[in-house]
Design a protein around this motif. Structure first.
Motif, PDB file in Angstrom:
ATOM      1  N   THR A 209       0.588 -25.932  57.962  1.00  0.00           N
ATOM      2  CA  THR A 209       0.996 -27.234  57.419  1.00  0.00           C
ATOM      3  C   THR A 209       0.304 -28.384  58.143  1.00  0.00           C
ATOM      4  OG1 THR A 209       3.159 -26.327  56.811  1.00  0.00           O
ATOM      5  CG2 THR A 209       2.962 -28.718  56.936  1.00  0.00           C
ATOM      6  N   ILE A 210       0.344 -28.352  59.465  1.00  0.00           N
ATOM      7  CA  ILE A 210      -0.235 -29.454  60.237  1.00  0.00           C
ATOM      8  C   ILE A 210      -1.757 -29.471  60.108  1.00  0.00           C
ATOM      9  CG2 ILE A 210      -0.470 -30.444  62.545  1.00  0.00           C
ATOM     10  CD1 ILE A 210       2.232 -29.283  63.226  1.00  0.00           C
ATOM     11  N   ALA A 211      -2.371 -28.274  60.098  1.00  0.00           N
ATOM     12  CA  ALA A 211      -3.824 -28.213  59.947  1.00  0.00           C
ATOM     13  C   ALA A 211      -4.264 -28.773  58.601  1.00  0.00           C
ATOM     14  CB  ALA A 211      -4.310 -26.769  60.115  1.00  0.00           C
ATOM     15  N   VAL A 212      -3.509 -28.483  57.548  1.00  0.00           N
ATOM     16  CA  VAL A 212      -3.839 -29.006  56.218  1.00  0.00           C
ATOM     17  C   VAL A 212      -3.706 -30.528  56.199  1.00  0.00           C
ATOM     18  CG1 VAL A 212      -3.039 -29.112  53.825  1.00  0.00           C
ATOM     19  CG2 VAL A 212      -3.324 -26.903  54.954  1.00  0.00           C
ATOM     20  N   LEU A 213      -2.630 -31.036  56.776  1.00  0.00           N
ATOM     21  CA  LEU A 213      -2.439 -32.490  56.814  1.00  0.00           C
ATOM     22  C   LEU A 213      -3.547 -33.158  57.626  1.00  0.00           C
ATOM     23  CD1 LEU A 213       1.440 -32.702  57.357  1.00  0.00           C
ATOM     24  CD2 LEU A 213       0.166 -33.125  55.245  1.00  0.00           C
ATOM     25  N   LEU A 214      -3.909 -32.559  58.765  1.00  0.00           N
ATOM     26  CA  LEU A 214      -4.960 -33.134  59.595  1.00  0.00           C
ATOM     27  C   LEU A 214      -6.301 -33.110  58.877  1.00  0.00           C
ATOM     28  CD1 LEU A 214      -5.926 -34.242  62.333  1.00  0.00           C
ATOM     29  CD2 LEU A 214      -6.251 -31.867  63.059  1.00  0.00           C
ATOM     30  N   ALA A 215      -6.629 -31.970  58.258  1.00  0.00           N
ATOM     31  CA  ALA A 215      -7.897 -31.868  57.533  1.00  0.00           C
ATOM     32  C   ALA A 215      -7.945 -32.867  56.384  1.00  0.00           C
ATOM     33  CB  ALA A 215      -8.086 -30.440  57.012  1.00  0.00           C
ATOM     34  N   SER A 216      -6.825 -33.051  55.701  1.00  0.00           N
ATOM     35  CA  SER A 216      -6.777 -34.016  54.598  1.00  0.00           C
ATOM     36  C   SER A 216      -7.013 -35.431  55.103  1.00  0.00           C
ATOM     37  CB  SER A 216      -5.429 -33.933  53.883  1.00  0.00           C
ATOM     38  OG  SER A 216      -5.209 -32.627  53.365  1.00  0.00           O
ATOM     39  N   ALA A 217      -6.391 -35.753  56.241  1.00  0.00           N
ATOM     40  CA  ALA A 217      -6.565 -37.097  56.804  1.00  0.00           C
ATOM     41  C   ALA A 217      -8.012 -37.337  57.214  1.00  0.00           C
ATOM     42  CB  ALA A 217      -5.630 -37.270  58.001  1.00  0.00           C
ATOM     43  N   ILE A 218      -8.640 -36.322  57.814  1.00  0.00           N
ATOM     44  CA  ILE A 218     -10.032 -36.472  58.250  1.00  0.00           C
ATOM     45  C   ILE A 218     -10.959 -36.665  57.044  1.00  0.00           C
ATOM     46  CG2 ILE A 218     -11.957 -35.259  59.340  1.00  0.00           C
ATOM     47  CD1 ILE A 218      -9.897 -33.983  61.221  1.00  0.00           C
ATOM     48  N   LEU A 219     -10.748 -35.853  56.022  1.00  0.00           N
ATOM     49  CA  LEU A 219     -11.595 -35.969  54.835  1.00  0.00           C
ATOM     50  C   LEU A 219     -11.408 -37.317  54.142  1.00  0.00           C
ATOM     51  CD1 LEU A 219     -11.173 -32.363  53.397  1.00  0.00           C
ATOM     52  CD2 LEU A 219     -13.253 -33.355  54.343  1.00  0.00           C
ATOM     53  N   PHE A 221     -10.553 -40.081  55.643  1.00  0.00           N
ATOM     54  CA  PHE A 221     -11.191 -41.065  56.509  1.00  0.00           C
ATOM     55  C   PHE A 221     -12.699 -41.132  56.242  1.00  0.00           C
ATOM     56  CE2 PHE A 221     -13.560 -41.787  60.473  1.00  0.00           C
ATOM     57  CZ  PHE A 221     -13.160 -43.089  60.761  1.00  0.00           C
ATOM     58  N   ILE A 222     -13.287 -39.980  55.945  1.00  0.00           N
ATOM     59  CA  ILE A 222     -14.738 -39.928  55.738  1.00  0.00           C
ATOM     60  C   ILE A 222     -15.122 -40.394  54.336  1.00  0.00           C
ATOM     61  CG2 ILE A 222     -16.721 -38.363  55.606  1.00  0.00           C
ATOM     62  CD1 ILE A 222     -15.411 -36.700  57.789  1.00  0.00           C
ATOM     63  N   PHE A 223     -14.423 -39.880  53.310  1.00  0.00           N
ATOM     64  CA  PHE A 223     -14.840 -40.126  51.929  1.00  0.00           C
ATOM     65  C   PHE A 223     -14.039 -41.218  51.227  1.00  0.00           C
ATOM     66  CE2 PHE A 223     -16.035 -35.687  52.821  1.00  0.00           C
ATOM     67  CZ  PHE A 223     -17.390 -35.770  52.555  1.00  0.00           C
ATOM     68  N   ARG A 224     -12.819 -41.480  51.685  1.00  0.00           N
ATOM     69  CA  ARG A 224     -11.951 -42.515  51.104  1.00  0.00           C
ATOM     70  C   ARG A 224     -11.678 -42.293  49.622  1.00  0.00           C
ATOM     71  NH1 ARG A 224     -11.333 -46.704  54.898  1.00  0.00           N
ATOM     72  NH2 ARG A 224     -11.855 -45.738  56.905  1.00  0.00           N
ATOM     73  N   ARG A 225     -11.687 -41.044  49.199  1.00  0.00           N
ATOM     74  CA  ARG A 225     -11.338 -40.692  47.821  1.00  0.00           C
ATOM     75  C   ARG A 225     -10.409 -39.484  47.857  1.00  0.00           C
ATOM     76  NH1 ARG A 225     -12.488 -45.160  44.911  1.00  0.00           N
ATOM     77  NH2 ARG A 225     -14.725 -45.639  44.834  1.00  0.00           N
ATOM     78  N   TRP A 226      -9.215 -39.630  47.254  1.00  0.00           N
ATOM     79  CA  TRP A 226      -8.274 -38.499  47.251  1.00  0.00           C
ATOM     80  C   TRP A 226      -8.787 -37.359  46.380  1.00  0.00           C
ATOM     81  CZ3 TRP A 226      -5.058 -37.827  50.873  1.00  0.00           C
ATOM     82  CH2 TRP A 226      -4.446 -38.913  51.532  1.00  0.00           C
ATOM     83  N   ARG A 227      -9.639 -37.676  45.403  1.00  0.00           N
ATOM     84  CA  ARG A 227     -10.209 -36.614  44.570  1.00  0.00           C
ATOM     85  C   ARG A 227     -11.030 -35.651  45.430  1.00  0.00           C
ATOM     86  NH1 ARG A 227     -12.304 -39.649  41.463  1.00  0.00           N
ATOM     87  NH2 ARG A 227     -11.015 -39.497  39.581  1.00  0.00           N
ATOM     88  N   THR A 228     -11.810 -36.206  46.331  1.00  0.00           N
ATOM     89  CA  THR A 228     -12.612 -35.361  47.219  1.00  0.00           C
ATOM     90  C   THR A 228     -11.720 -34.558  48.162  1.00  0.00           C
ATOM     91  OG1 THR A 228     -14.306 -37.093  47.153  1.00  0.00           O
ATOM     92  CG2 THR A 228     -14.551 -35.365  48.817  1.00  0.00           C
ATOM     93  N   VAL A 229     -10.682 -35.197  48.664  1.00  0.00           N
ATOM     94  CA  VAL A 229      -9.746 -34.500  49.556  1.00  0.00           C
ATOM     95  C   VAL A 229      -9.093 -33.332  48.824  1.00  0.00           C
ATOM     96  CG1 VAL A 229      -7.626 -34.724  50.893  1.00  0.00           C
ATOM     97  CG2 VAL A 229      -9.320 -36.572  50.915  1.00  0.00           C
ATOM     98  N   LEU A 230      -8.616 -33.578  47.609  1.00  0.00           N
ATOM     99  CA  LEU A 230      -7.971 -32.513  46.840  1.00  0.00           C
ATOM    100  C   LEU A 230      -8.941 -31.384  46.547  1.00  0.00           C
ATOM    101  CD1 LEU A 230      -5.492 -31.479  45.303  1.00  0.00           C
ATOM    102  CD2 LEU A 230      -6.299 -32.767  43.299  1.00  0.00           C
ATOM    103  N   LEU A 231     -10.162 -31.730  46.183  1.00  0.00           N
ATOM    104  CA  LEU A 231     -11.170 -30.717  45.889  1.00  0.00           C
ATOM    105  C   LEU A 231     -11.444 -29.849  47.121  1.00  0.00           C
ATOM    106  CD1 LEU A 231     -13.314 -29.618  43.926  1.00  0.00           C
ATOM    107  CD2 LEU A 231     -14.881 -31.364  44.801  1.00  0.00           C
ATOM    108  N   ALA A 232     -11.620 -30.503  48.252  1.00  0.00           N
ATOM    109  CA  ALA A 232     -11.931 -29.765  49.479  1.00  0.00           C
ATOM    110  C   ALA A 232     -10.754 -28.914  49.934  1.00  0.00           C
ATOM    111  CB  ALA A 232     -12.336 -30.741  50.584  1.00  0.00           C
ATOM    112  N   MET A 233      -9.550 -29.481  49.931  1.00  0.00           N
ATOM    113  CA  MET A 233      -8.389 -28.741  50.428  1.00  0.00           C
ATOM    114  C   MET A 233      -8.027 -27.578  49.515  1.00  0.00           C
ATOM    115  SD  MET A 233      -8.000 -30.091  53.242  1.00  0.00           S
ATOM    116  CE  MET A 233      -6.739 -28.898  53.649  1.00  0.00           C
ATOM    117  N   THR A 234      -8.314 -27.711  48.225  1.00  0.00           N
ATOM    118  CA  THR A 234      -8.090 -26.570  47.324  1.00  0.00           C
ATOM    119  C   THR A 234      -9.020 -25.427  47.698  1.00  0.00           C
ATOM    120  OG1 THR A 234      -7.486 -28.088  45.544  1.00  0.00           O
ATOM    121  CG2 THR A 234      -8.017 -25.821  44.931  1.00  0.00           C
ATOM    122  N   GLY A 235     -10.290 -25.753  47.985  1.00  0.00           N
ATOM    123  CA  GLY A 235     -11.220 -24.710  48.418  1.00  0.00           C
ATOM    124  C   GLY A 235     -10.815 -24.080  49.736  1.00  0.00           C
ATOM    125  N   ILE A 236     -10.376 -24.912  50.692  1.00  0.00           N
ATOM    126  CA  ILE A 236      -9.937 -24.376  51.976  1.00  0.00           C
ATOM    127  C   ILE A 236      -8.694 -23.518  51.806  1.00  0.00           C
ATOM    128  CG2 ILE A 236      -9.017 -25.031  54.242  1.00  0.00           C
ATOM    129  CD1 ILE A 236     -10.801 -27.525  54.082  1.00  0.00           C
TER     130      ILE A 236
END
Length: 778
Positions: A209-219, A221-236
């Protein structure tokens, strides 16, 4: 390509359904035997030893507390009833408490018994209390020294399985709930088995849970788009699901180290996502269509990322040199997870990235300008302070050697128990009130034609037992002599001071003949079936591995000097001895196991760069962090045990990634005709930001383990984070110095594979700086 993407998407859907099914069949385990070194002679001896007797941890202790004193009729009757009913619990062979103990008494009509406590007659309680508290058979074993708690000893089946442990503990909890005991404490294999597995499941859930939240926050911060975060976290998430499903299919059981798996998968997933997505966006900025952009991205970034994936997997596979099975399994599983994450995430992003435009995937921000200024400062500092940097790292290496010399293995069992948990409080209670948990076994081997019950052998055993009583950490012990001491006490009115062997052999032989007419269940577990060997079973408090080893070594010397080896020989054994020996092995060989991995990665770099000087530049910044990790362990007074030893392989496997990217960019710049300074400046400006950001990701990702209730996991997380920070400093500051000293201005390295525009260095930097986002990720 569209048809291929559709088929690949269906494949992901199918694998997800299958993965969920196998995820429910994932198994967990927690056995001390897992951490025994395979092939060790002491372990092989102990396995044969328990075939003649029984395991030294086939017990479950239940302490029933009454702070006002246990000699109260209602409380004692509840204890007695509980003891009798506990014999009916699943996987329990017998149950014993002070209320079921009876003294042998000699009468004119033969030998009979009387209860140690007269339950129905309270007028005896005062005399019963005085006699029991003076009897060393009972104090620290069945009753606390201050008479505020009693212990019910449940003898369980040998080497109970997890399912048996859960069934026993659940039935025991139900039985305890039926009595108004003031406080109840438990200790034993079944208790550890059930509660430590429950802790492992919690650790995986929390770390995921915490790793997913942290990875989402980092992504974000870098891309500033929730679409990219969702895409990446789904793959992870898919990668993690497939990884756990593969472990289930392979029958791999998760142990205390399993909490690291979600963190590792998120780290690898985020890094791969950043590299692939940023390169794809860069190609879109050049005006390329999505299909061509993703094709170029996979071709150019895929190889570099694959190399870092391989080097990381090699680092984890170095754990195969460890003789402890859970550590080996962790290394193999982690290497498998890294490879699966690479394949799953790259395939997932290859499907979806071409479906979005640049603006849908990223929102450029001005924060990137800071990193450009910082990297230019790094370049200038490494150019103007080369000797200072070299001396600084040399001094750090010297200090690290001092720290490594301070490493010890004086760990305690309580340090591996979950913080604030009931199982930890129970363990401490038994350490304070009773004899503790840790078993200590001494095997007895009669010599020549002596039998185990020959008076000469019995007296040698008695001499060793008297020596055991000299150690404050050993509060209880038992042997076949207990029976003859009891019979001797019987003939003197059961006085506490008469609990000893008779002074002459004739009386001792008489007691043996008398014992043959009495039921003697103790002999079944203290003498082998063919009566050619015996055991002294004791428990020693959790005073630390090094302290216990010192006691064992002193005891072995005493036995060699003060016992008759022509009559009997003794050998200290037990689960504790084997675990302690493995800890010493880990301490003495913690870096040796990394040598094959270092050589393998160095060979891979030699094939990649075809320059021995670059291999040296690659190796030094990745070896130094290992020394720093050892220094952290030594200076912070952290006991070295199996879990902590994994730090070195994890650090080496991950730290090599940044160095690979640094040297790859440097080689690329040199192939374009740049001199050393031009190549270094471009490399630091291009790669330094990505290296720093990825290290920040790693630093905070492993700090997720601070939320763990498992102390070794917290220590591992802090050590890895601190060591990876030092690895970044090596790459940013030491690597440029090594490049200047070893490469100088040799002719440019040829490259037939890469063709770049022939532009001057300033034009190139202007092109790079045109976009702050582009400058950090080219």
């Amino acid at each position: 390509m569209r048809r291929l993407r559709i088929w690949l998407l269906f494949l992901y859907g199918f694998l997800t359904v299958v993965g969920v099914y196998f995820l429910t069949r994932l198994k967990f385990s927690f056995d001390f035997e897992q951490f025994f070194p395979k092939g060790d002679p002491d372990w092989e001896f102990f396995k044969a030893y328990i075939q003649d007797f029984e395991s030294d941890d086939n017990f479950l202790l239940v302490a029933l507390e009454r702070k006002a004193g246990v000699f109260e009729q209602s409380f004692l009757k509840h204890v007695h009833d509980f003891t009798l009913r506990a014999r009916e619990l699943p996987h329990v062979i017998n149950a014993l408490s002070i209320t079921t103990v009876r003294y042998p008494v000699r009468t004119p009509f033969g030998v009979t018994t009387v209860p140690a406590i007269h339950l129905d007659d309270t007028t005896y309680y005062a005399s019963d209390r005085e006699r029991i508290l003076q009897d060393k058979r009972f104090v620290h074993n069945l009753i606390a020294e201050d008479a505020t708690a009693l212990t019910v000893i449940l003898k369980t089946v040998n080497q109970s399985t997890y399912e048996q442990s859960v069934a026993l503990m659940n039935a025991l909890d139900s039985l305890i709930a039926q009595y108004p005991f003031e406080a109840v404490h438990r200790l034993g294999r079944a208790y550890f088995h059930r509660d430590m597995v429950a802790m492992q499941k919690r650790e995986i859930a929390v770390s995921t849970t915490i790793a997913v939240l942290l990875a989402s926050a980092i992504l974000f911060f870098i891309f500033r788009r929730w679409r990219t975060v969702l895409l990446a976290m789904t793959g992870i998430g898919l990668a993690l699901l497939l990884f756990l499903a593969v472990l289930s299919v392979l029958g791999r059981e998760l142990n205390a180290l399993a909490a690291l798996y979600p963190i590792l998968m998120c780290i690898v997933g985020v890094a791969d996502t950043i590299h692939l997505t940023t390169k794809y966006l860069h190609e879109l900025e050049k005006g390329r269509p999505p299909a061509e952009a993703i094709r170029i991205t996979v071709r150019e970034i895929g190889l570099a990322t694959l190399i870092t994936c391989v080097t990381t997997a090699i680092g984890f596979l170095s754990l195969l040199t460890n003789r402890t099975e859970p550590i080996q399994a962790f290394g193999v599983n982690a290497a498998l997870g890294v490879v699966l994450a690479f394949a799953a995430i790259y395939g997932w992003l290859w499907i979806w990235l071409p479906q979005f435009t640049k603006d849908q995937l990223i929102k450029p921000t001005p924060e990137w300008a800071f990193w450009g200024r910082f990297m230019r400062h790094v370049y200038v500092f490494t150019r103007t302070h080369q000797r200072r940097i070299a001396w600084l790292f040399a001094g750090a290496l010297g200090a690290s050697l001092i720290g490594i010399s301070l490493i010890h293995t004086d760990y305690r069992i309580r340090q591996n128990l979950p913080r604030g948990a009931q199982i930890t409080r129970d363990f401490i209670f038994f350490e304070q009130k009773f004899a503790g948990f840790r078993p200590l076994e001494i095997a007895v081997f009669p010599q020549r034609d002596f039998s185990v019950e020959h008076p000469a052998v019995l007296r040698e055993i008695d001499r060793v037992e008297q020596r055991l009583e000299k150690y404050p950490a050993i509060r209880t012990h038992s042997s076949i002599n207990d029976l003859y001491r009891s019979l001797h006490a019987m003939h003197t009115g059961n006085r506490a001071d008469a609990y000893r062997l008779p002074p002459d052999d004739e009386t001792l032989l008489y007691y043996q003949r008398l014992a043959e007419r009495l039921p003697n269940p103790v002999a079944e577990v203290l003498i082998s079936k063919n009566r050619d060997k015996a055991r002294i079973a004791a428990r020693i408090q959790d005073i630390g591995r090094d302290s216990i080893v010192a006691i064992q070594e002193e005891l072995e010397r005493w036995i060699a000097q003060h016992t008759d080896t022509t009559v009997v020989r003794f050998r200290i054994t037990g689960t504790g001895v084997v675990i302690d020996k493995n800890s010493a092995y880990i301490r003495d060989n913690m870096l040796q196991g990394l040598i094959p991995s270092v050589l393998t990665v160095a060979l891979l770099m030699a094939l990649l760069f075809r320059d021995a000087r670059l291999v040296v530049i690659f190796t030094i910044p990745n070896i130094l962090p290992l020394f720093f990790a050892g220094a952290f362990i030594g200076f912070l007074d952290i006991p070295l045990e199996a879990g902590v030893a994994t730090v070195f392989s994890i650090v080496f496997g991950i730290a090599t990634d940044d160095t690979v990217h640094f040297l790859s960019t440097l080689r690329l710049c040199r192939s374009r005709g740049m001199n050393i300074e031009q190549a270094l400046e471009t490399t630091i400006l291009e790669t330094g930001k990505a290296m720093t950001l990825s290290s920040i990701i790693l630093f905070f990702a492993f700090l997720v383990l601070l939320f763990s209730v498992h102390p070794p996991s917290v220590i591992v997380g802090v050590l890895i984070s601190a060591t990876l920070a030092s690895a970044l400093l090596c790459d940013l500051y030491l690597s440029p110095v090594l490049v200047r000293w070893l490469l100088r201005d040799q002719p440019s390295l040829p490259s037939k594979e890469v063709t770049l525009p022939n532009v001057e260095k300033q034009q190139y930097l202007q092109m790079v700086s045109a976009s702050e986002f582009e400058s950090g990720n080219r």
